[in-house]
Design a protein around this motif. Structure first.
Motif, mmCIF file in Angstrom:
data_model
loop_
_atom_site.group_PDB
_atom_site.id
_atom_site.type_symbol
_atom_site.label_atom_id
_atom_site.label_comp_id
_atom_site.label_asym_id
_atom_site.label_seq_id
_atom_site.Cartn_x
_atom_site.Cartn_y
_atom_site.Cartn_z
ATOM 1 N N SER A 56 10.413 83.225 10.427
ATOM 2 C CA SER A 56 8.727 82.719 9.845
ATOM 3 C C SER A 56 8.782 81.200 9.311
ATOM 4 C CB SER A 56 8.227 84.063 9.615
ATOM 5 O OG SER A 56 9.074 83.829 7.226
ATOM 6 N N VAL A 57 9.339 81.327 8.093
ATOM 7 C CA VAL A 57 8.916 79.976 7.570
ATOM 8 C C VAL A 57 9.806 78.343 7.589
ATOM 9 C CG1 VAL A 57 10.316 78.688 5.153
ATOM 10 C CG2 VAL A 57 9.549 81.013 5.203
ATOM 11 N N SER A 58 10.809 78.721 9.427
ATOM 12 C CA SER A 58 10.720 77.615 9.666
ATOM 13 C C SER A 58 9.377 77.768 11.096
ATOM 14 C CB SER A 58 12.161 78.000 10.720
ATOM 15 O OG SER A 58 11.857 78.609 11.581
ATOM 16 N N LEU A 59 8.959 78.530 10.618
ATOM 17 C CA LEU A 59 7.509 77.975 12.235
ATOM 18 C C LEU A 59 6.791 77.244 11.274
ATOM 19 C CD1 LEU A 59 7.893 81.673 13.880
ATOM 20 C CD2 LEU A 59 9.018 79.194 14.552
ATOM 21 N N ILE A 60 6.161 77.789 9.887
ATOM 22 C CA ILE A 60 5.551 77.819 9.113
ATOM 23 C C ILE A 60 5.517 75.851 9.204
ATOM 24 C CG2 ILE A 60 4.556 77.348 6.877
ATOM 25 C CD1 ILE A 60 4.770 80.724 7.300
ATOM 26 N N PHE A 61 7.100 75.437 8.718
ATOM 27 C CA PHE A 61 7.184 74.285 8.495
ATOM 28 C C PHE A 61 6.625 73.633 9.816
ATOM 29 C CE2 PHE A 61 9.890 74.791 4.793
ATOM 30 C CZ PHE A 61 9.266 73.825 4.119
ATOM 31 N N SER A 62 7.164 74.039 11.247
ATOM 32 C CA SER A 62 7.252 73.459 11.966
ATOM 33 C C SER A 62 5.478 73.370 12.580
ATOM 34 C CB SER A 62 6.929 74.086 13.381
ATOM 35 O OG SER A 62 6.358 75.327 13.544
ATOM 36 N N ILE A 63 4.572 73.642 12.126
ATOM 37 C CA ILE A 63 3.328 73.584 12.112
ATOM 38 C C ILE A 63 2.590 72.837 10.999
ATOM 39 C CG2 ILE A 63 0.595 74.464 11.897
ATOM 40 C CD1 ILE A 63 2.031 77.748 12.546
ATOM 41 N N VAL A 64 3.240 72.492 10.161
ATOM 42 C CA VAL A 64 3.227 71.187 8.689
ATOM 43 C C VAL A 64 3.653 70.128 9.217
ATOM 44 C CG1 VAL A 64 3.530 70.460 6.362
ATOM 45 C CG2 VAL A 64 2.853 73.324 6.656
ATOM 46 N N ALA A 65 4.412 70.091 10.352
ATOM 47 C CA ALA A 65 4.951 68.900 10.872
ATOM 48 C C ALA A 65 4.395 68.299 11.361
ATOM 49 C CB ALA A 65 6.673 68.995 10.997
ATOM 50 N N MET A 66 3.473 69.023 11.753
ATOM 51 C CA MET A 66 2.635 69.040 13.483
ATOM 52 C C MET A 66 1.516 67.840 13.143
ATOM 53 S SD MET A 66 4.599 68.535 16.556
ATOM 54 C CE MET A 66 5.796 68.288 15.236
ATOM 55 N N VAL A 67 0.812 68.503 12.268
ATOM 56 C CA VAL A 67 -0.549 68.655 11.024
ATOM 57 C C VAL A 67 0.189 66.997 10.899
ATOM 58 C CG1 VAL A 67 -2.325 69.077 9.417
ATOM 59 C CG2 VAL A 67 -0.851 70.564 11.272
ATOM 60 N N ALA A 68 1.275 67.050 9.933
ATOM 61 C CA ALA A 68 1.965 65.898 9.395
ATOM 62 C C ALA A 68 1.511 64.628 10.641
ATOM 63 C CB ALA A 68 2.461 65.717 8.790
#
Length: 230
Positions: A56-68
């Motif tokens: 779940s933490v990895s999926l949160i990072f993926s969202i943040v990465a796409m926003v960045a």
């Protein structure tokens, strides 16, 4: 983007993935030395986070990465449009390539959490005879992800034409594609949370089975004692 370091050295564009790999190598020791001891105090889990929590933490990072990535592309387009020469694809946008580092870091950190979480989940939860097969299943998910990524790019390109994914990025709207990925990542995260809540770990199932067996034995002993007294 400007890939120069100093007056003469230019970073090869293909080597930018070194930030991705470096992020993975940096995340793993930080997780083991800092995150695990801290989360252990709150969760009571000797491993810090459960495998599903790591994913779940990895999926949160993926969202943040796409926003960045979307915000960085918006910034890059603003700089390009303020420099008429940069609108030509043969010209470099006067913006340092290090603006890409945050999204590479988020993707790498998310990959580290995903790799560790998935391998730990498969090795702990699969039957003994399927542990090797589970590792192959983990690698197959990576391959499937690349196919889905290619299919998504093809679909978006057919639907939007040159509007989003133009040959000249300075005349396209690549940031909209990143926003699309961010939305899809968010939906994926929501579906994952729903699925993860239904799962019961093997250790919990085994304890529950032992308690059930003990309760059944106790009930049988009670019935036997009742019959003997009768």
């Amino acid at each position: 983007m400007d890939r120069h370091i100093g007056p003469s050295f230019q970073i090869p564009s293909g080597s930018l993935t070194a930030f991705f790999v470096g992020s993975i190598l940096l995340t793993v020791p930080i997780y083991d030395s800092l995150i695990v001891p801290i989360t252990r105090r709150f969760t009571g889990n000797p491993h810090g986070l459960t495998p599903l929590q790591r994913i779940s933490v990895s999926l949160i990072f993926s969202i943040v990465a796409m926003v960045a990535a979307a915000l960085t592309e918006i910034k890059r387009l603003k700089v390009a449009r303020s420099n008429p020469l940069a609108m030509d694809k043969r010209e470099t946008v006067p913006l340092t390539v290090f603006w890409l580092v945050p999204q590479f870091f988020c993707v790498g950190a998310g990959a580290a959490f995903a790799y560790i979480g998935q391998l730990d989940f498969f090795l702990r939860e699969c039957p003994k005879g399927m542990k090797t097969m589970s590792t192959g299943l983990f690698l197959s998910t990576l391959a499937l992800g690349f196919y889905i990524s290619s299919a998504l790019v093809t679909i978006v390109h057919q639907v939007t034409g040159e509007a989003w994914l133009a040959d000249n990025l300075n005349r396209g709207k690549l940031y909209k594609f990143y926003w699309l990925l961010a939305v899809l990542s968010l939906l994926n995260f929501g579906l994952y949370l729903v699925s993860a809540r239904w799962y019961v770990y093997k250790e919990t199932r085994e304890v529950a089975a032992e308690v059930e067996v003990e309760s059944m034995i106790g009930l049988e002993l009670t019935e036997t004692e009742a019959r003997s007294h009768a």
